[in-house]
Scaffold this motif. Structure first.
Motif, PDB file in Angstrom:
ATOM      1  N   ALA A  86       8.488   4.021  -0.328  1.00 25.72           N
ATOM      2  CA  ALA A  86       7.262   4.240  -1.066  1.00 25.72           C
ATOM      3  C   ALA A  86       6.378   2.907  -0.973  1.00 25.72           C
ATOM      4  O   ALA A  86       5.375   3.054  -0.840  1.00 25.72           O
ATOM      5  N   VAL A  87       7.019   1.858  -1.712  1.00 26.20           N
ATOM      6  CA  VAL A  87       6.325   0.564  -1.817  1.00 26.20           C
ATOM      7  C   VAL A  87       5.865   0.034  -0.336  1.00 26.20           C
ATOM      8  O   VAL A  87       4.759  -0.259  -0.113  1.00 26.20           O
ATOM      9  N   LEU A 145       1.908  -0.437   0.839  1.00 27.25           N
ATOM     10  CA  LEU A 145       1.547  -1.665   1.287  1.00 27.25           C
ATOM     11  C   LEU A 145       0.979  -1.878   2.624  1.00 27.25           C
ATOM     12  O   LEU A 145       0.043  -2.595   2.796  1.00 27.25           O
ATOM     13  N   LEU A 146       1.670  -0.898   3.498  1.00 23.73           N
ATOM     14  CA  LEU A 146       1.103  -1.035   4.582  1.00 23.73           C
ATOM     15  C   LEU A 146      -0.314  -0.257   4.867  1.00 23.73           C
ATOM     16  O   LEU A 146      -1.189  -0.687   5.628  1.00 23.73           O
ATOM     17  N   ALA A 147      -0.539   0.682   3.866  1.00 24.21           N
ATOM     18  CA  ALA A 147      -1.867   1.408   3.900  1.00 24.21           C
ATOM     19  C   ALA A 147      -3.000   0.121   3.427  1.00 24.21           C
ATOM     20  O   ALA A 147      -4.006   0.151   3.797  1.00 24.21           O
ATOM     21  N   PHE A 148      -2.562  -0.696   2.236  1.00 25.78           N
ATOM     22  CA  PHE A 148      -3.475  -1.520   1.962  1.00 25.78           C
ATOM     23  C   PHE A 148      -3.873  -2.754   2.935  1.00 25.78           C
ATOM     24  O   PHE A 148      -4.607  -3.344   2.975  1.00 25.78           O
ATOM     25  N   ALA A 149      -2.804  -2.836   3.940  1.00 24.25           N
ATOM     26  CA  ALA A 149      -2.885  -4.024   4.962  1.00 24.25           C
ATOM     27  C   ALA A 149      -3.930  -3.283   5.837  1.00 24.25           C
ATOM     28  O   ALA A 149      -4.836  -4.120   6.265  1.00 24.25           O
ATOM     29  N   LEU A 155      -0.743   5.827   1.820  1.00 23.29           N
ATOM     30  CA  LEU A 155      -0.931   5.666   0.298  1.00 23.29           C
ATOM     31  C   LEU A 155      -0.632   7.081  -0.326  1.00 23.29           C
ATOM     32  O   LEU A 155       0.090   6.805  -1.429  1.00 23.29           O
ATOM     33  N   GLY A 156      -0.967   8.137   0.150  1.00 25.19           N
ATOM     34  CA  GLY A 156      -0.452   9.344  -0.632  1.00 25.19           C
ATOM     35  C   GLY A 156       0.935   9.531  -0.521  1.00 25.19           C
ATOM     36  O   GLY A 156       1.432   9.967  -1.617  1.00 25.19           O
ATOM     37  N   TYR A 157       1.721   9.188   0.685  1.00 28.90           N
ATOM     38  CA  TYR A 157       2.973   9.449   0.666  1.00 28.90           C
ATOM     39  C   TYR A 157       3.669   8.612  -0.118  1.00 28.90           C
ATOM     40  O   TYR A 157       4.596   8.870  -0.920  1.00 28.90           O
ATOM     41  N   GLY A 158       3.236   7.294  -0.268  1.00 28.23           N
ATOM     42  CA  GLY A 158       3.914   6.134  -0.850  1.00 28.23           C
ATOM     43  C   GLY A 158       3.814   6.727  -2.487  1.00 28.23           C
ATOM     44  O   GLY A 158       4.818   6.426  -3.164  1.00 28.23           O
ATOM     45  N   LEU A 199       1.115  -4.191  -5.348  1.00 34.01           N
ATOM     46  CA  LEU A 199       2.380  -3.558  -4.483  1.00 34.01           C
ATOM     47  C   LEU A 199       3.511  -4.553  -4.181  1.00 34.01           C
ATOM     48  O   LEU A 199       4.563  -4.200  -4.335  1.00 34.01           O
ATOM     49  N   LEU A 200       2.945  -5.809  -4.049  1.00 37.18           N
ATOM     50  CA  LEU A 200       4.180  -6.836  -4.146  1.00 37.18           C
ATOM     51  C   LEU A 200       4.818  -7.120  -5.408  1.00 37.18           C
ATOM     52  O   LEU A 200       5.739  -7.466  -5.159  1.00 37.18           O
ATOM     53  N   LEU A 201       3.930  -6.996  -6.368  1.00 39.01           N
ATOM     54  CA  LEU A 201       4.569  -7.035  -7.741  1.00 39.01           C
ATOM     55  C   LEU A 201       5.740  -6.068  -7.897  1.00 39.01           C
ATOM     56  O   LEU A 201       6.756  -6.062  -8.415  1.00 39.01           O
TER      57      LEU A 201
END
Length: 422
Positions: free
Chosen positions: A289-290, A294-298, A317-320, A382-384
């Motif tokens: 999920a994370v 994270l890929l979404a925000f990239a 993002l919705g899936y995660g 998300l890194l956090l």
């Protein structure tokens, strides 16, 4: 149709009924958001004043999580669900005929506080799940929850446009919620989650909430993951409309309002995360999920001017976010039945607080640094979140520094009931 996710003694069709009920009730929190302009025009007030209706909805939902959901550990669930549905229906009707924005805000506050039924249903369906199938059951019902939140805005906009008044949205919501009174209580367990648990007073139930966070390490892990991921989710959605309206994209409000539909495929795909949680465990699903979020925000940061990239990112993002919530709740619902509703209360409060903080920070970042600031801030959150399990593992190797998942010094009434089979 019988679903293999539930025990043989559970009534046929329980999962579809629960999923539908969560979709209908959660929509009551969000359907007002596209109606603010019509509400402002109808009462002759400013848009910011009409926005107090949405604020009342958020405050009411937070109050309901803290003040009502813990009752599900002790109350008779069939009776509790009936009362909540009746109060919500009455408040929706009051909102439909409200003569002023102040009374509309009060009605919205009440209906939002009483529409916490999804957070009662989630621990209930975990208790009804067949052994090893709790994740699958939560995934099916959680998908209904997500779909209700995503589609409610679009539905209310279409209803208002067809009827020519924002009051039609409240009336339709009242009818849909009242219709559940004829169905949902029949599928809820007639008794309490644990008949052998002592009948603690209401204020004692509330006072026990902080102690749950101290004593249960899985709850701390789920709360931290849920708060950080939902903070990133809220950061994106709270600023997306500003990004889409600004040059060079420059979309109008009608198209922006439909943009949430792009998240539906990702939300539907998240249903299968429950099965993955049953097979691989919640930790593996949280990692997936994370990574997805994270890929979404990239994508948001690298190709934020592309509508295609934004649509793909919305699905990721919705899936995660949905998958993470399913995994988090599967983890905390391994607790004994008489604790599950309060565990969910603490968890959802953390998620709600994280979402509020994420939206607030995103507003500051967007004002100061634009869309790239929001993308960077969401990625940092998300890194956090990715570091949270590592910190949890380190803490678990040193139990003297914190409570374990099942502390031996728990209250005697907590230890009196054996763990549920689900």
């Amino acid at each position: 149709m019988t679903t293999a996710a539930t025990r043989p003694d559970v009534k046929r069709g329980t999962i579809p009924v629960f999923a539908t009920a969560t979709a209908v009730t959660v929509s009551n929190i969000y359907f007002t958001q596209p109606l603010l302009e019509q509400i402002a025009r109808g009462f002759g007030i400013s848009t910011s004043a009409a926005g107090l209706v949405t604020t009342a909805a958020q405050i009411g939902y937070a109050l309901g999580i803290v003040a009502i959901v813990p009752l599900a550990d002790r109350a008779r669930l069939r009776r509790l669900s009936s009362v909540l549905l009746a109060v919500t229906s009455a408040a929706l009707l009051a909102g439909a005929f409200a003569p002023s924005v102040a009374l509309l805000g009060m009605a919205t506050l009440v209906l939002s506080a009483s529409t916490v039924l999804p957070q009662v249903i989630m621990p209930t369906v975990a208790s009804m799940a067949a052994p090893g199938r709790a994740g699958r059951a939560l995934g099916a019902v959680g998908t209904g929850l997500t779909m209700g939140a995503l589609l409610s805005r679009t539905a209310s906009g279409l209803i208002t446009e067809a009827a020519g008044t924002w009051r039609a949205g409240y009336l339709v919501a009242a009818l849909a919620t009242a219709a559940l009174l004829l169905v949902l209580p029949r599928y809820m367990p007639p008794g309490r989650p644990s008949e052998s648990a002592p009948a603690d007073g209401y204020f004692r139930l509330l006072a026990s909430l902080p102690g749950l966070l101290v004593r249960h390490a899985p709850l701390r892990l789920s709360a931290a993951l849920g708060a950080t991921v939902f903070a990133a989710f809220s950061a994106f959605w709270s600023t997306l409309a500003f990004h889409l309206a600004a040059p060079p994209i420059g979309l109008g409000p009608a198209v922006i309002g439909l943009f949430g539909l792009f998240s539906v495929p990702g939300a539907l795909a998240a249903r299968y995360s429950g099965r993955l949680a049953d097979r691989w465990g919640p930790d593996a699903v949280n990692a997936l999920a994370v990574a997805s979020a994270l890929l979404a925000f990239a994508l948001f940061g690298l190709a934020g001017q592309s509508l295609v990239a934004l649509a793909v990112g919305c699905n990721l993002l919705g899936y995660g976010t949905t998958s993470g919530q399913i995994a988090n709740q599967a983890r905390i619902f391994t607790a004994r039945p008489e604790l599950r509703a309060r565990m969910n209360t603490v968890y959802m409060f953390a998620v709600f607080a994280g979402g509020a903080a994420g939206a607030a920070v995103a507003g500051v970042l967007f004002s100061a640094f634009g869309w790239h600031g929001v993308a960077a801030g969401g990625g940092a959150l998300l890194l956090l979140a990715g570091l949270v399990p590592a910190g949890h593992a380190v803490r678990g190797r040193h139990p003297g520094r914190g409570a374990t998942a099942e502390a031996p010094h728990e209250h005697a009434h907590d230890a009196a009931v054996p763990a549920d089979r689900a």
